[in-house]
Each structure stands twice: as structure tokens, then as C-alpha cells.
Write a protein that holds these residues in place. Sequence first.
Motif, short mmCIF file in Angstrom:
data_model
loop_
_atom_site.label_atom_id
_atom_site.label_comp_id
_atom_site.label_asym_id
_atom_site.label_seq_id
_atom_site.Cartn_x
_atom_site.Cartn_y
_atom_site.Cartn_z
N GLY A 231 0.83 -1.20 0.00
CA GLY A 231 0.00 0.00 0.00
C GLY A 231 0.86 1.25 0.00
N GLU A 232 0.24 2.37 -0.29
CA GLU A 232 0.96 3.64 -0.41
C GLU A 232 1.79 3.98 0.83
N ASN A 233 1.19 3.76 2.00
CA ASN A 233 1.88 4.10 3.25
C ASN A 233 2.42 2.87 3.98
N ASP A 234 2.51 1.75 3.29
CA ASP A 234 2.96 0.52 3.93
C ASP A 234 4.44 0.64 4.30
N TRP A 235 4.70 0.52 5.59
CA TRP A 235 6.03 0.69 6.16
C TRP A 235 7.03 -0.34 5.63
N ARG A 236 6.52 -1.50 5.25
CA ARG A 236 7.41 -2.60 4.86
C ARG A 236 8.25 -2.27 3.63
N LYS A 237 7.71 -1.45 2.73
CA LYS A 237 8.45 -1.21 1.49
C LYS A 237 9.71 -0.37 1.71
N PHE A 238 9.85 0.16 2.92
CA PHE A 238 11.06 0.93 3.25
C PHE A 238 12.11 0.08 3.96
N LEU A 239 11.81 -1.20 4.18
CA LEU A 239 12.77 -2.09 4.83
C LEU A 239 13.73 -2.67 3.80
N PRO A 240 15.01 -2.82 4.16
CA PRO A 240 16.00 -3.38 3.22
C PRO A 240 15.60 -4.74 2.65
N LYS A 241 14.87 -5.53 3.45
CA LYS A 241 14.44 -6.86 2.98
C LYS A 241 13.58 -6.78 1.73
N TYR A 242 12.85 -5.68 1.60
CA TYR A 242 11.82 -5.61 0.57
C TYR A 242 12.09 -4.49 -0.42
N GLN A 243 13.38 -4.29 -0.71
CA GLN A 243 13.75 -3.26 -1.67
C GLN A 243 14.68 -3.84 -2.74
N GLY A 244 14.59 -3.28 -3.95
CA GLY A 244 15.52 -3.62 -5.02
C GLY A 244 15.57 -5.10 -5.35
N GLU A 245 16.76 -5.54 -5.68
CA GLU A 245 16.97 -6.93 -6.10
C GLU A 245 16.62 -7.91 -4.99
N GLN A 246 16.85 -7.50 -3.71
CA GLN A 246 16.57 -8.38 -2.58
C GLN A 246 15.09 -8.75 -2.53
N PHE A 247 14.23 -7.80 -2.89
CA PHE A 247 12.79 -8.06 -2.89
C PHE A 247 12.47 -9.27 -3.77
N TYR A 248 12.99 -9.28 -4.98
CA TYR A 248 12.66 -10.35 -5.93
C TYR A 248 13.28 -11.68 -5.51
#
Length: 336
Positions: A231-248
Motif C-alpha cells: 500500500g501507499e503508506n505501507d512501512w514494509r516497502k522501506f525495509l531493506p528486505k523488501y527493496q531492489g533486487e533483494q525483494f525479488y
Amino acid sequence: MSNIKEVKLGSQGLVVPALGLGCMGMTTGFGGDIYGKADEKEAIATIQRSLELGGNFLDTADIYGPFLNEQLIAKAIRGNREKYIIATKFGFEIGDNGQATGAFNSSKNYVKKAVERSLKNLGTDYIDLYYQHRLDTNTPIEETVEAMAELVKEGKVKYIGLSEVGSETIRKAHQVHPLTAVQSEYSLFERQIEELGILDTLKELGISLIAYSPVGRGFLNGTIQKPEDFGENDWRKFLPKYQGEQFYKNVELVNEIKKVAVEKNITSAQLAIAWVIAKGHTPIPGTKRVKYVEENIASASIMLTQEDLNRLEAIIPLGTVTGARYDEASMKGVNL
């Protein structure tokens, strides 16, 4: 009441259901709105439905809100206090204006102040399990635990614990007053405390692990497949686990876990929770919806074989890089 199995926490006499209910997301403010907007009516219904199913172990903290989460629990349990086991935490300094100062404070005076506030906000005269939420590096752990031990003597607290600390701190604290539990993030996606030998320390001392975020902050349920799914304000998307290449990379791991869940005709989230229970620990999955608390509690009845555990752990072996669990600033509060 359901026949959900019970487990002993620590060696001081506390008995709880095999899994608890994390209440953080039920209110706004610090920790709230992380997974979308909360609804008080639905949150209260979730707590009460959990009790009907045998899930009477609630986990909160004074910083959630601040204070709003404890106040919500007070509403939900009113008239039934004795049927619930309530765990709350202190340690993030909160001023008299109700605002977090950004500091950690576990001085003797602050512990006394914090417990009185929590008792008032929870509408109770005792707390079943009281944790230090984060280590205050300016206060010796011995001093903090002495203050907590006094609360036990006074009857304001029944059992004590720590959160996000390493073996050395656990040993020092346990010598002052027996710890019943240590709370830390632990899941198929996050096994740092296992890698560091902290689980071995707990086992040696007879202290239980309370595992928060057993579903990897909801990521292990398999519904997040692309960054736009947050979601737009979902805090999780700012965590390193869920960013960039690591997300995929992490999505690929989750999809392998999903295959096991499908074979067993359960959800990925249920499989993740059942794994923690099978490892001998007590998970506290968080939810604010009746539907999910029913699903989570059903996880306690899922039996996993050693073969199942081996298969899951082969998907994400110890040492697998899944990304940091907090940003750099927040990780400063984790003292493993």
C-alpha cells in the motif's frame, strides 16, 4: 474454549497457549498503520474471538500509540481481565506529553513510572509478563532487572522478560532475577538469533523465546509478489528486505514455501507459524482481523514432521541473506 495446546514459558510457572496475539497493528501511531488502517471495532472483535478460541495471550507495549494500544486492550478485556494473559513492554522513553522522545530509558525511576502508566492504560492492577522493550545502554541491565524484580515483589508484575538482546545481557539479567521469556524477531526469513547462539543460551538457562513477526511481517503469506502490492503508506516497502533486487530474491523463496503449503492444503502464513511452534518456540503473529486470528490459531494444530522442517530449512538455509530487518537507525536498538 478450544483445545489449543498450552506450553510452559520459562521455569517460573507461566503457562500460555502455543501462540499469542500481537496487537501492535490494532492502533495508529508508533507501530500502528504499518499494515494498513486499523479499525477499533474489528480489533476488539479480534481480541474477543481469539479468547473464544483459546488464544488469551495478548502482546502489546506502551510505545504502540503511544498508549493507544494498551487502552484498546483495556476496552476489549473489560470484565474479563482474569481470562487473559497480558504482556506489555517499556523502554522507549515517552514524555509526560505522551510523545516518544527518541531515547531509550530503563533507569530504575523510569521503570517505576512506566509500569504505573501501563497499569492505568490497561485498566488492571497487574501485568502478567513485563518486558524491557529495548536495551538502554546508559543503564546497567542489572539495575533495570532489579527494578523489575521489585515490581514482582509488589505484585504489579508476575513475570519478566527482555526483548532484542544478546546472550551476555541475558546471562547478566537472569542472575539478578529469573527471566521467563526473551522476545525477538524469528521466522523462516529471520534466524539471526539462531546463528548467534542466542537460542542455545535460552535453552541452557530455561528461558523461552517469544517470536514476533513469525510470518516475516506478513511477507511469508505470499500475497506480495511485486513492489506495487504494498500500500501507499505501507512501512514494509522501506525495509531493506523488501527493496531492489533483494525483494525479488525473497519473493522466489516465498514461492517455494508456498508450494509446500499448497501440498498440505494450508496457507503459507499457517505453515510459517507452525514451523516456529515445531521448533519449540511461541510465536505471536499480529493481526487486527477476526478472519486471520482464526487462521493463525488453527496453525497450532498443524503437525510438521522432521522431514517437513528439513525441507523448509533447505529452501532458506541458515546464513541465507534476506536483507536487514530494519533500517540503519532502527537497528541501533537491537543489541544482539
